[in-house]
Scaffold this active site. Structure first.
Site, PDB file in Angstrom:
ATOM      1  N   TYR A   1     -56.923  36.154  -9.281  1.00  0.00           N
ATOM      2  CA  TYR A   1     -56.413  37.083  -8.266  1.00  0.00           C
ATOM      3  C   TYR A   1     -55.386  37.981  -8.929  1.00  0.00           C
ATOM      4  O   TYR A   1     -54.559  37.524  -9.728  1.00  0.00           O
ATOM      5  CB  TYR A   1     -55.748  36.284  -7.136  1.00  0.00           C
ATOM      6  CG  TYR A   1     -55.057  37.126  -6.086  1.00  0.00           C
ATOM      7  CD1 TYR A   1     -55.730  37.537  -4.937  1.00  0.00           C
ATOM      8  CD2 TYR A   1     -53.719  37.518  -6.244  1.00  0.00           C
ATOM      9  CE1 TYR A   1     -55.101  38.304  -3.980  1.00  0.00           C
ATOM     10  CE2 TYR A   1     -53.091  38.297  -5.284  1.00  0.00           C
ATOM     11  CZ  TYR A   1     -53.779  38.683  -4.153  1.00  0.00           C
ATOM     12  OH  TYR A   1     -53.156  39.451  -3.212  1.00  0.00           O
TER      13      TYR A   1
ATOM     14  N   GLU B   1     -55.267  45.400  -4.391  1.00  0.00           N
ATOM     15  CA  GLU B   1     -55.553  43.973  -4.567  1.00  0.00           C
ATOM     16  C   GLU B   1     -56.959  43.790  -5.141  1.00  0.00           C
ATOM     17  O   GLU B   1     -57.927  44.347  -4.621  1.00  0.00           O
ATOM     18  CB  GLU B   1     -55.471  43.293  -3.195  1.00  0.00           C
ATOM     19  CG  GLU B   1     -55.712  41.794  -3.221  1.00  0.00           C
ATOM     20  CD  GLU B   1     -55.732  41.207  -1.807  1.00  0.00           C
ATOM     21  OE1 GLU B   1     -56.569  41.631  -0.992  1.00  0.00           O
ATOM     22  OE2 GLU B   1     -54.905  40.335  -1.531  1.00  0.00           O
TER      23      GLU B   1
END
Lengths: 297, 393
Positions: free
Chosen positions: B115, B203
């Site tokens: 991530y 993101e």
């Protein structure tokens, strides 16, 4: 006493020749505020309302008039530069009214202000009022866009992230006979110059202020930080209200900073932190004045 | 402002953030051509602003907004089942979202998922990089259950991203050798994109490594700072109004700040803080707000009229509460706006008006002398109680 400004404070307005800035500069003059200079690049030598000299730069305005505070009414693309110009000119206080400044600009401005003596209030704020002693609080120091007449000189310190909601609170106080020492709008943007906590500390140290009302809203953790400090350090009664309990998560409610994201910044968490600190939280926005009465016992 | 996955991919390509090959398609034919370029191992993804697409269901019964296929014909077939259909996921609500476009991309083999995000952090007043060895899953769950697997790095606003900061994160994620270099390049490009495009968040979930050693951004989610869009016309042009509540799109035309909610008491207020507080007091009095609506500090008669039209366009609305604190704004101007609006829109539900502040007496007189049937209120609490009672009656 009051905080930040009093009836003798000399202020200048950056962006005084714009329609918004000009209108509110006139209202400040009408209120009796010592507005001594305006700044608009390229319009130096002219006068505002036939009485206030206009300068090309803040440095000149400060040198010629002794102004110590600048109110910023400059449009968003140029507002960051205007703030830094006032800092460079050595102003003690800069109050940025402008709404819509990019967050990255404010991030850089704040970083560039590190170590400087200037305090920034705002941006995206209604400004500051220290009410005067005359009729409808005339003769006070009004910086920004708040209506002067709703105020009354007194002993309650007001700090808020909002504009009209602050007027609502001030009006409730005035109608209850509770005057204000100073009303500070810290603004609704995610990155601003002064926090609830900063203002709370100033009110705590101000001999004239006997009680404080703090108005917050969803987003960030400014109110929680203020509550945690107040629990241990604040000697004065505090009442509070948090707007946005019914706001859906993930949506910006008008103010750029009013958003619940990732489960953070909820009204419920803020209210709990405030209550934990012994702060009297208003049940609803109609109850702000009465909440302060209860807090004062 | 949000953008679609295929638009995010185009931004990544422009800034040099490596992603698998892919193209957007608006018809099965375009999907077929795009898939033919890729070859085999193709993923077809519905383009809507919502998460949970893979597990979503189309209203025509077709399962899943993300499909793996092997041939161009299969890609065209899947595209035909998605385009023009409404996809319902756990994030869209029951009404779902119309799929206008799909993305056809190379379905790379994944070795491990990570991530990576950059967001504007209001507490530290700086960009913060968030990275985790746990990718492809909900990062908030990772934060709650295994916070030690999430790494943060604040970046100085004036210095920008430093090489050591990249090395530190790379080491924490366990990258070595060539992959550490690839990660460094990717993160530097992503940071440049974040700053130059005035993002409030970008993101990548997941960031992946492949069996042949590549580091790639497999998905992207952007949020841009609305205040900065004036200096990014190319990003503002990516805005897709079909993704938004049509009432909000309409309101934006008149510079009204409107957010639709599920209740039945509409409100019209000046100022964002007071507008939120008005919603709160409606709820406090036992009602449900139908919307957030801030008409701003200097509302004109035209804005008030349009605000009424938008409010009344919502069939759920059973009463209207107008709450104005006219600090500088003249209450009489608002009152005249209300009267004009009521005549124009043929109001047939209860209207509660609370006016306070500048020139309030004239405003109240204007309302009283008009033939508009309204309920007047003196305080905020009084107004909310009357609005709730008007619906119950």
């Amino acid at each position: 006493m009051s905080i930040l400004v009093d009836e003798n404070t000399k202020i200048l307005v950056q962006g005084i020749t714009g329609s918004f800035g000009g209108r509110h500069a006139q209202l400040s003059l009408d209120y009796g505020t010592k507005l001594v200079a305006g700044v608009t690049p390229g319009k130096g030598g002219q006068k505002f309302a036939d009485q206030v000299p206009i300068f090309d730069t803040v440095a000149e305005a400060v040198a010629e008039t002794g102004a110590t505070v600048s109110a910023i009414f400059v449009p968003p693309p140029f507002a960051g530069d205007a703030i830094l110009e006032a800092v460079d000119a050595g102003c003690d206080l800069v109050v940025a009214i402008t709404e819509g400044i990019p967050v990255i600009d404010m991030m850089r401005v704040r970083a560039a202000m590190q170590g400087k003596k200037t305090r920034l209030i705002g941006p995206n704020c209604p400004g500051i009022v220290t009410p005067g002693l005359g009729k409808d609080s005339h003769g006070g120091c009004r910086i920004g866009i708040a209506p002067g007449y709703i105020h009354k000189r007194g002993k309650v310190g007001v700090v808020s992230r909002s504009g009209t909601l602050t007027y609502e609170a001030v009006w409730q106080l005035t109608n209850l006979g509770l005057g204000q020492s100073t009303c500070v709008g810290i603004g609704g943007d995610p990155i601003n110059g002064t926090t609830h906590l900063d203002v709370l500390k100033m009110f705590n140290d101000d001999p004239e202020t006997e009680a404080i009302i703090m108005i917050g809203e969803i987003g960030g953790s400014n109110e929680e930080a203020a509550a945690a400090w107040a629990k241990k350090n604040c000697k004065k009664p505090i009442a509070a209200f948090i707007a946005g309990a019914t706001a859906p998560p993930g949506r910006r409610m008008g103010h750029a900073g009013a958003i619940v994201s990732g489960g953070k910044g909820t009204a419920a968490a803020k209210i709990e932190a405030l209550r934990d600190a012994g702060i009297e939280v208003a049940k609803n926005p109609s109850d702000m004045g009465q909440a302060l009465v209860r807090a004062m016992g | 402002m949000n953008i679609h996955e295929y638009q995010a991919k185009e931004l990544f390509e422009k800034f040099g953030v490596p992603t698998p090959k892919g193209r957007v398609a608006g018809t099965p034919e375009e999907a077929k051509a795009a898939a033919a370029e890729i070859g085999s191992n193709i993923v077809v993804k519905a383009q809507v602003h919502a998460g949970g697409r893979g597990k979503g269901t189309f209203k025509n019964g077709f399962q899943g907004g993300v499909h793996l296929v092997q041939t161009a014909d299969e890609a065209a077939d899947i595209a035909g089942k998605m385009i023009g259909q409404v996809l319902v996921t756990h994030q869209t609500g029951e009404e779902g979202k119309l799929v206008n476009k799909i993305m056809v991309a190379d379905a790379v083999d994944i070795e491990k998922e990570y991530y990576l995000a950059i967001l504007m952090d209001r507490e530290s007043r700086s960009p913060v990089i968030v990275a985790s060895t746990e990718g492809g899953v909900n990062i908030e769950e990772v934060a709650a259950e295994t916070p030690e697997r999430i790494f943060h790095q604040a970046v100085h606003p004036l210095l920008g991203l430093q090489a050591y900061e990249v090395r530190k994160l790379s080491a924490k994620l366990g990258f070595g050798g060539d992959q550490a270099k690839q990660f460094g390049k990717l993160l530097s490009a992503l940071y440049r994109l974040f700053i130059e495009c005035d993002c409030s968040m970008v993101e990548i979930n997941p960031l992946v490594t492949t069996p042949d050693g590549r580091v790639l951004a497999l998905d992207a989610k952007f949020d841009f700072d609305d205040n900065a869009l004036y200096r990014h016309p190319e990003i503002a042009a990516l805005h897709d109004p079909t993704e938004e509540d049509p009432r909000e799109v309409e309101a934006a035309k008149y510079h009204l700040n409107y957010i639709g909610l599920d209740g039945n008491i509409a409100c019209l207020v000046n100022g964002a803080g007071l507008a939120m507080a008005t919603m709160d007091i409606i709820k406090h009095c036992g009602g449900e707000p139908a919307n957030f609506l801030d008409v701003g500090g200097g509302a004109t008669q035209e804005q008030v009229t349009n605000a009424f039209k938008i409010i009344l366009g919502d069939p759920k609305v059973k009463a209207i509460l107008v709450n104005i604190f006219g600090g500088i704004m003249d209450c009489d101007v608002i009152a005249k706006g209300i009267v004009a609006a009521c005549k124009e829109v043929d109001l047939n539900i209860p209207l509660v008006v609370r006016l306070e502040g500048n020139n309030v007496e004239a405003g109240k007189r204007t309302l009283a002398e008009s033939d508009v049937a309204l309920i007047s209120a003196d305080t905020l609490a009084d107004a909310a109680e009357k609005a709730v009672a008007a619906i119950a009656a």
